[in-house]
Design a protein around this motif. Structure first.
Motif, mmCIF file in Angstrom:
data_model
loop_
_atom_site.group_PDB
_atom_site.id
_atom_site.type_symbol
_atom_site.label_atom_id
_atom_site.label_comp_id
_atom_site.label_asym_id
_atom_site.label_seq_id
_atom_site.Cartn_x
_atom_site.Cartn_y
_atom_site.Cartn_z
ATOM 1 N N LEU A 286 0.857 -1.182 0.000
ATOM 2 C CA LEU A 286 0.000 0.000 0.000
ATOM 3 C C LEU A 286 0.896 1.237 0.000
ATOM 4 N N PRO A 287 0.432 2.353 -0.559
ATOM 5 C CA PRO A 287 1.259 3.563 -0.525
ATOM 6 C C PRO A 287 1.384 4.093 0.896
ATOM 7 N N LEU A 322 0.017 -1.653 -8.350
ATOM 8 C CA LEU A 322 0.443 -0.283 -8.636
ATOM 9 C C LEU A 322 -0.660 0.503 -9.344
ATOM 10 N N ARG A 323 -1.354 -0.131 -10.270
ATOM 11 C CA ARG A 323 -2.407 0.571 -11.006
ATOM 12 C C ARG A 323 -3.581 0.947 -10.103
ATOM 13 N N THR A 324 -3.883 0.079 -9.140
ATOM 14 C CA THR A 324 -5.073 0.310 -8.312
ATOM 15 C C THR A 324 -4.770 1.091 -7.034
ATOM 16 N N GLN A 325 -3.578 0.937 -6.494
ATOM 17 C CA GLN A 325 -3.270 1.536 -5.188
ATOM 18 C C GLN A 325 -2.371 2.771 -5.261
ATOM 19 N N PHE A 326 -1.635 2.945 -6.347
ATOM 20 C CA PHE A 326 -0.620 3.993 -6.389
ATOM 21 C C PHE A 326 -0.928 5.058 -7.437
ATOM 22 N N GLU A 345 1.028 -4.360 -17.457
ATOM 23 C CA GLU A 345 -0.029 -3.522 -18.051
ATOM 24 C C GLU A 345 0.067 -2.069 -17.579
ATOM 25 N N LEU A 346 1.251 -1.632 -17.243
ATOM 26 C CA LEU A 346 1.465 -0.238 -16.857
ATOM 27 C C LEU A 346 1.688 0.616 -18.107
ATOM 28 N N PRO A 347 1.316 1.882 -18.072
ATOM 29 C CA PRO A 347 1.443 2.759 -19.241
ATOM 30 C C PRO A 347 2.850 3.330 -19.383
ATOM 31 N N PHE A 348 3.773 2.501 -19.853
ATOM 32 C CA PHE A 348 5.159 2.941 -19.940
ATOM 33 C C PHE A 348 5.349 3.988 -21.025
ATOM 34 N N HIS A 365 12.015 0.814 -17.660
ATOM 35 C CA HIS A 365 10.696 1.189 -18.205
ATOM 36 C C HIS A 365 10.072 2.164 -17.222
ATOM 37 N N ARG A 366 9.667 3.355 -17.724
ATOM 38 C CA ARG A 366 9.167 4.427 -16.863
ATOM 39 C C ARG A 366 7.715 4.772 -17.202
ATOM 40 N N THR A 367 7.000 5.228 -16.208
ATOM 41 C CA THR A 367 5.668 5.782 -16.429
ATOM 42 C C THR A 367 5.641 7.244 -15.976
ATOM 43 N N GLY A 368 4.627 7.973 -16.432
ATOM 44 C CA GLY A 368 4.308 9.232 -15.807
ATOM 45 C C GLY A 368 3.478 8.950 -14.556
ATOM 46 N N ALA A 369 2.878 9.989 -13.981
ATOM 47 C CA ALA A 369 2.023 9.783 -12.809
ATOM 48 C C ALA A 369 0.838 8.897 -13.198
ATOM 49 N N LEU A 370 0.618 7.822 -12.456
ATOM 50 C CA LEU A 370 -0.465 6.891 -12.765
ATOM 51 C C LEU A 370 -1.822 7.536 -12.505
#
Length: 371
Positions: A286-287, A322-326, A345-348, A365-370
């Motif tokens: 959890l964050p 990460l997609r649901t909690q962060f 399935e992260l938006p890299f 592999h990087r993402t912006g703010a989810l």
């Protein structure tokens, strides 16, 4: 060590991270720099050499180009090596290792060239030669130009001096620092590592937040060279007091042994007051309370640890958490397998950074703010 005449200083970096190291070097006041495959160079003096070893988080080594001359045959190499001012750089009481490479030159036998250089040093300076000595002189003979360089670092710079305990496939501190930088981390936000291993990412991030110098706790080869000024070095190394930060840095791992290692490493690094390491699985992640920041993780990948087929479930579970909690957090994932990265399935973002590391190619592999 004379500072009157500038010379070329080379900062080694893993291929793929030269540009990131160039940005860090510029921020630290070095340069202008020129990028090369495997590093970058700039003109400077011995204080720059010392400060680069002390302050740069991304450099693997710092080499000093101490001189060069033309040589077309071994007798000429022998004669000119004897005239070289070794005493300006080397001490007669410190063992030295000599390594020679030859390329596109009339002198093509590296072993014979090495013997001539060793003999010249031994008979003119008196320094003992030892193939296992920490202090290393590198001679590159290319297009008949002999260039002498000293490895001023000694042990690789990723060995900060406090990570004594490591697990399987540890992330080098220099790589961790450059990957954090590529993710936009500057010390002003929290960092969470869900699979922290020996704690490299949280510890490196905490040091950056506190303004701690990466080379503050170790010995460097330049301290065993001629003209080394211990008093000036101690003043440089002392730097200023650490900054205060309200931030905290978190590492989690399902392996209790890894958590113990990370906790001990953080204590040796002097960042245990702002780091927390907890034994728990990905499903419990959890964050933390407080501001959003960066999730940075180096999960297992089949090339080294674990069975690749079984890892798809792990990456999928990581991505779901990460997609649901962060939401609002950025994510950086380091892996050698693009298929595993896609399983999250992260938006890299499209501009992934790839680096050769330990015989394999790893990619950030990087993402912006989810969202």
């Amino acid at each position: 060590m004379s500072t009157a005449q500038p010379f070329e200083i080379f900062l080694a970096a893993p291929p793929g991270l030269e540009a990131a190291l160039a940005i860090e070097a510029a921020e630290k006041g070095f340069g202008p720099t020129t990028e090369h495959p495997g590093g970058l160079s700039f003109m400077g003096g011995w204080p720059d050499v010392q400060r680069a070893n002390l302050e740069l988080r991304g450099a693997g080594r710092v080499l000093a180009r101490i001189g060069s001359f033309r040589a077309f045959h071994l007798a000429q190499l022998d004669k000119r090596s004897r005239k070289f001012d070794w005493a300006a750089f080397l001490r007669p009481d410190v063992p030295l290792r000599v390594e020679v490479t030859c390329r596109k030159s009339k002198i093509y036998h590296a072993g014979a060239a090495s013997e001539r250089i060793k003999r010249a040093i031994s008979e003119t300076l008196g320094a003992p030669l030892d193939d296992t000595a920490p202090l290393r002189l590198m001679a590159r003979i290319e297009d008949d130009l002999v260039t002498f360089s000293l490895d001023t670092s000694g042990e690789p710079l990723h060995r900060r001096g406090h990570k004594e305990a490591v697990g399987k496939a540890p992330m080098r501190e220099t790589l961790a620092a450059m990957f954090l930088r590529d993710c936009g981390y500057d010390g002003s936000e929290p960092v969470v590592d869900p699979m922290c291993g020996s704690g490299t990412f949280p510890i490196e991030a905490a040091e950056i937040a506190l303004g701690l110098l990466p080379g503050r706790a170790r010995h460097f080869a330049f301290q065993d060279m001629a003209g080394y000024d211990a008093e000036a070095w101690e003043a440089m190394r002392a730097g200023g007091p650490p900054r205060d930060t309200p931030l905290r840095f978190y590492g989690f791992d399902r392996d209790a042994g890894a958590v113990r290692m990370a906790t001990a490493n953080a204590a040796r690094a002097g960042v245990d007051h702002i780091t927390e390491f907890t034994c728990q699985p990905i499903s419990a992640l959890l964050p933390p309370e407080g501001p959003r920041g960066l999730v940075m993780v180096n999960p297992p990948y089949g090339a080294r640890i674990g069975n690749r087929k079984l890892l798809f479930g792990l990456y999928g579970a990581l991505g779901e958490v990460l997609r649901t909690q962060f939401r609002g957090w950025r994510v950086g994932i380091v892996t050698s397998d693009a298929g595993l990265a896609r399983a999250t399935e992260l938006p890299f973002l499209p501009d992934a950074t790839s680096v050769a590391h330990g015989g394999i190619k790893i990619t950030l592999h990087r993402t912006g703010a989810l969202r």
